[in-house]
Design an enzyme around this catalytic site. Sequence first.
Site, PDB file in Angstrom:
ATOM      1  N   LYS A  52       0.813  -1.230   0.155  1.00  0.00           N
ATOM      2  CA  LYS A  52       0.149  -0.009   0.096  1.00  0.00           C
ATOM      3  C   LYS A  52       1.021   1.289   0.028  1.00  0.00           C
ATOM      4  O   LYS A  52       0.503   2.332  -0.502  1.00  0.00           O
ATOM      5  CB  LYS A  52      -1.012   0.007   1.122  1.00  0.00           C
ATOM      6  CG  LYS A  52      -2.271  -0.543   0.749  1.00  0.00           C
ATOM      7  CD  LYS A  52      -2.343  -1.879   0.858  1.00  0.00           C
ATOM      8  CE  LYS A  52      -2.452  -2.634  -0.509  1.00  0.00           C
ATOM      9  NZ  LYS A  52      -2.538  -4.066  -0.604  1.00  0.00           N
ATOM     10  N   ALA A 319      -5.977  -9.837   6.006  1.00  0.00           N
ATOM     11  CA  ALA A 319      -5.617  -9.487   7.483  1.00  0.00           C
ATOM     12  C   ALA A 319      -6.695  -9.322   8.504  1.00  0.00           C
ATOM     13  O   ALA A 319      -6.623  -9.866   9.618  1.00  0.00           O
ATOM     14  CB  ALA A 319      -4.419  -8.247   7.406  1.00  0.00           C
ATOM     15  N   HIS A 445     -22.089  16.986   1.638  1.00  0.00           N
ATOM     16  CA  HIS A 445     -21.865  17.230   0.096  1.00  0.00           C
ATOM     17  C   HIS A 445     -20.735  18.516   0.307  1.00  0.00           C
ATOM     18  O   HIS A 445     -20.714  19.299   0.876  1.00  0.00           O
ATOM     19  CB  HIS A 445     -22.870  18.063  -0.321  1.00  0.00           C
ATOM     20  CG  HIS A 445     -22.903  18.587  -1.934  1.00  0.00           C
ATOM     21  ND1 HIS A 445     -22.879  17.612  -2.952  1.00  0.00           N
ATOM     22  CD2 HIS A 445     -22.576  19.762  -2.166  1.00  0.00           C
ATOM     23  CE1 HIS A 445     -22.628  18.223  -3.938  1.00  0.00           C
ATOM     24  NE2 HIS A 445     -22.560  19.705  -3.605  1.00  0.00           N
TER      25      HIS A 445
HETATM   26  C1  FAD Z   1       1.640  -8.749  -1.436  1.00  0.00           C
HETATM   27  C2  FAD Z   1       0.444  -9.095  -0.542  1.00  0.00           C
HETATM   28  C3  FAD Z   1      -0.602  -8.010  -0.233  1.00  0.00           C
HETATM   29  C4  FAD Z   1      -1.463  -8.198   0.638  1.00  0.00           C
HETATM   30  N1  FAD Z   1      -2.215  -6.863   0.809  1.00  0.00           N
HETATM   31  C5  FAD Z   1      -3.366  -7.331   1.723  1.00  0.00           C
HETATM   32  C6  FAD Z   1      -4.298  -6.120   1.997  1.00  0.00           C
HETATM   33  O1  FAD Z   1      -4.024  -4.937   1.400  1.00  0.00           O
HETATM   34  N2  FAD Z   1      -5.187  -6.511   2.942  1.00  0.00           N
HETATM   35  C7  FAD Z   1      -5.235  -7.604   3.505  1.00  0.00           C
HETATM   36  O2  FAD Z   1      -6.379  -7.541   4.178  1.00  0.00           O
HETATM   37  N3  FAD Z   1      -4.565  -8.431   3.228  1.00  0.00           N
HETATM   38  C8  FAD Z   1      -3.460  -8.380   2.519  1.00  0.00           C
HETATM   39  N4  FAD Z   1      -2.784  -9.573   2.220  1.00  0.00           N
HETATM   40  C9  FAD Z   1      -3.140 -10.746   2.929  1.00  0.00           C
HETATM   41  C10 FAD Z   1      -2.471 -10.571   4.535  1.00  0.00           C
HETATM   42  O3  FAD Z   1      -1.159 -10.409   4.303  1.00  0.00           O
HETATM   43  C11 FAD Z   1      -2.810 -11.822   5.143  1.00  0.00           C
HETATM   44  O4  FAD Z   1      -4.040 -12.342   5.047  1.00  0.00           O
HETATM   45  C12 FAD Z   1      -2.296 -11.806   6.634  1.00  0.00           C
HETATM   46  O5  FAD Z   1      -1.179 -11.332   6.753  1.00  0.00           O
HETATM   47  C13 FAD Z   1      -2.675 -13.350   7.259  1.00  0.00           C
HETATM   48  O6  FAD Z   1      -2.376 -13.041   8.753  1.00  0.00           O
HETATM   49  P1  FAD Z   1      -1.793 -14.321   9.533  1.00  0.00           P
HETATM   50  O7  FAD Z   1      -1.588 -13.762  10.881  1.00  0.00           O
HETATM   51  O8  FAD Z   1      -2.672 -15.471   9.551  1.00  0.00           O
HETATM   52  O9  FAD Z   1      -0.383 -14.779   8.971  1.00  0.00           O
HETATM   53  P2  FAD Z   1       0.845 -14.300   8.713  1.00  0.00           P
HETATM   54  O10 FAD Z   1       0.655 -12.560   8.449  1.00  0.00           O
HETATM   55  O11 FAD Z   1       1.612 -14.987   7.198  1.00  0.00           O
HETATM   56  O12 FAD Z   1       1.605 -14.396  10.027  1.00  0.00           O
HETATM   57  C14 FAD Z   1       2.293 -15.643  10.197  1.00  0.00           C
HETATM   58  C15 FAD Z   1       3.293 -15.676  11.200  1.00  0.00           C
HETATM   59  O13 FAD Z   1       3.784 -16.699  11.545  1.00  0.00           O
HETATM   60  C16 FAD Z   1       4.813 -17.130  11.591  1.00  0.00           C
HETATM   61  N5  FAD Z   1       5.234 -18.420  11.605  1.00  0.00           N
HETATM   62  C17 FAD Z   1       4.978 -19.382  10.638  1.00  0.00           C
HETATM   63  N6  FAD Z   1       5.164 -20.422  11.162  1.00  0.00           N
HETATM   64  C18 FAD Z   1       5.614 -20.672  12.500  1.00  0.00           C
HETATM   65  C19 FAD Z   1       6.101 -21.414  13.419  1.00  0.00           C
HETATM   66  N7  FAD Z   1       6.084 -22.764  13.264  1.00  0.00           N
HETATM   67  N8  FAD Z   1       6.536 -20.870  14.388  1.00  0.00           N
HETATM   68  C20 FAD Z   1       6.677 -19.714  14.674  1.00  0.00           C
HETATM   69  N9  FAD Z   1       6.184 -18.619  13.893  1.00  0.00           N
HETATM   70  C21 FAD Z   1       5.677 -19.095  12.791  1.00  0.00           C
HETATM   71  C22 FAD Z   1       5.639 -16.418  10.384  1.00  0.00           C
HETATM   72  O14 FAD Z   1       6.944 -16.036  10.441  1.00  0.00           O
HETATM   73  C23 FAD Z   1       4.519 -15.112  10.065  1.00  0.00           C
HETATM   74  O15 FAD Z   1       5.072 -13.907  10.963  1.00  0.00           O
HETATM   75  C24 FAD Z   1      -1.704  -9.359   1.396  1.00  0.00           C
HETATM   76  C25 FAD Z   1      -0.727 -10.450   1.077  1.00  0.00           C
HETATM   77  C26 FAD Z   1       0.272 -10.231   0.175  1.00  0.00           C
HETATM   78  C27 FAD Z   1       1.090 -11.395   0.069  1.00  0.00           C
END
Ligand code: FAD
Length: 466
Positions: A52, A319, A445
């Site tokens: 972003k 997210a 508006h």
């Molecule tokens: C290019 C891009 C743009 C995006 N833009 C948007 C957006 O604008 N808006 C939006 O809503 N979503 C967006 N997303 C999606 C969003 O990033 C994800 O949906 C979100 O980050 C998911 O959150 P999460 O907590 O499930 O996982 P993640 O953010 O992937 O976090 C998981 C964490 O777990 C850690 N981890 C993994 N395995 C282990 C383990 N065994 N032990 C300890 N730690 C571990 C990883 O290192 C990571 O830090 C985008 C994604 C990408 C790739």
Amino acid sequence: MADAKKRVVVLGGGPGGYVAAIRAAQMGGRVTLVEKDAMGGTCLNRGCVPTKFLIHATDILWQANHAQEMGLSFGDATIDLARMMKRKEAIVDRLRSGVDYLMKKNRIEVVRGTGSLLGQGRVAVGGTQPKALDADRVIIATGSQPASIPVKGAGEKGVMNSNEVLSLTQYPASMTIIGGGVVGVEFAQILNRLGTRVTIVEMMPRILPGEDEEISSLLRDLMRKEGIEVYVNARVTAMRNGGPGKTSVLFGDGAGEKEVSSERVLVAVGRKPYVEGLGVEKLGMALTKEGRVAVDDHMETNVKGIYAIGDVLGRSMLAHVAMAEGICAAENAMGRARRMDYTVVPRCVYSSPEVAGVGLTEAEAKVRHGDGNVITGRFPFVGNSKGVITDETSGMVKIVAESRYRQVLGLQMIGPHATELIAEAGLAIRLEATMEEIASTIHAHPTLSEAIAEASLEGVGRGLHI
Ligand SMILES: Cc1cc2nc3c(=O)[nH]c(=O)nc-3n(C[C@H](O)[C@H](O)[C@H](O)COP(=O)(O)OP(=O)(O)OC[C@H]3O[C@@H](n4cnc5c(N)ncnc54)[C@H](O)[C@@H]3O)c2cc1C
């Protein structure tokens, strides 16, 4: 009542994990969060935030180059990509420190290392200082990683994923993007504005296949007008060396075999949940047929006391969904009985113009409620004063309601600041508002939000500015 002594271990410090950790701590849990990489996960480090920022920066560039009509001239705008990337890192660092602060403020212990499930109530942390943690409740929030494409040549030198594109220090002269979903579309516009010749190759009949058909077609036309080449119904069959400094992407699009050569290829075909190495098999944890962690409405797996949230579920990889699931799981882990509700999930594409939707599309509403029981209201931004003032008239709002009470079922839009405006529609659906209720709410508006009121008015046959 919340049990103050409950030990909650969260695996993963992305938006799902760190929000779950905060909520469990707020409810009196003794919380430990295990993170193997950087706090903030994909969203903060390699996803929402850096993309972003780049969209914002390249949008300013585009506006500077198109400001002459307003009587403004900035000369030739130049790009210092190294500086832009440095700024991106500074923003990410700042927000990451914010997450670290929130962990401290909520007395959440952060353990660095890779977590896995040792057994019910035991979590192992590998890394430089391996240890085992006791846990009354575990929340798996390990997220996802970029998926690769199973075709010959996918390992060619110029082929990259979204993480790698975000680390580029020089933008390529040309880029083929495989996948016309949200990530592909956003990168296409960033790169196009930086001067890269961009081609999108999408397997489905349209880009943003999950969005309203009319809206995704309009975006495709606008992107083509900006000079981005878009192929749809195009299945990639192979990649190969395309000559010096080039990689070729081969695909069939119904009209025969085609080949596009470019300096770089971005594979943006979706994401793969992080399940391997977690030890789910040892515990007999149920997975979906796609190999993702399966949970019930309370975000609990079939192993009592172990919850899972966010991208690792492979449901709605966003997210804000991960955060909402994190809150739900944390509250249940602390003794409540909450069900996760996916009725109001905004879907946002930070394209130009932006695309946003919430609730049902017209097509989905017709399937669910029957063809004759659905009404729509539309309003184009060309009829909106603020859109005309800022010269952002491409786009429209489409509101979908059931015909009996005209209760709003969904709203889709393409236009300026759509990703901000969609919040009104989310609240309307959540509060079971009708088209009349939106229409009779006074909207300031001149604002872009008037387009939502106007679409509602049009839906009830009383459109004013159309
Ligand atoms: C290019 C891009 C743009 C995006 N833009 C948007 C957006 O604008 N808006 C939006 O809503 N979503 C967006 N997303 C999606 C969003 O990033 C994800 O949906 C979100 O980050 C998911 O959150 P999460 O907590 O499930 O996982 P993640 O953010 O992937 O976090 C998981 C964490 O777990 C850690 N981890 C993994 N395995 C282990 C383990 N065994 N032990 C300890 N730690 C571990 C990883 O290192 C990571 O830090 C985008 C994604 C990408 C790739």
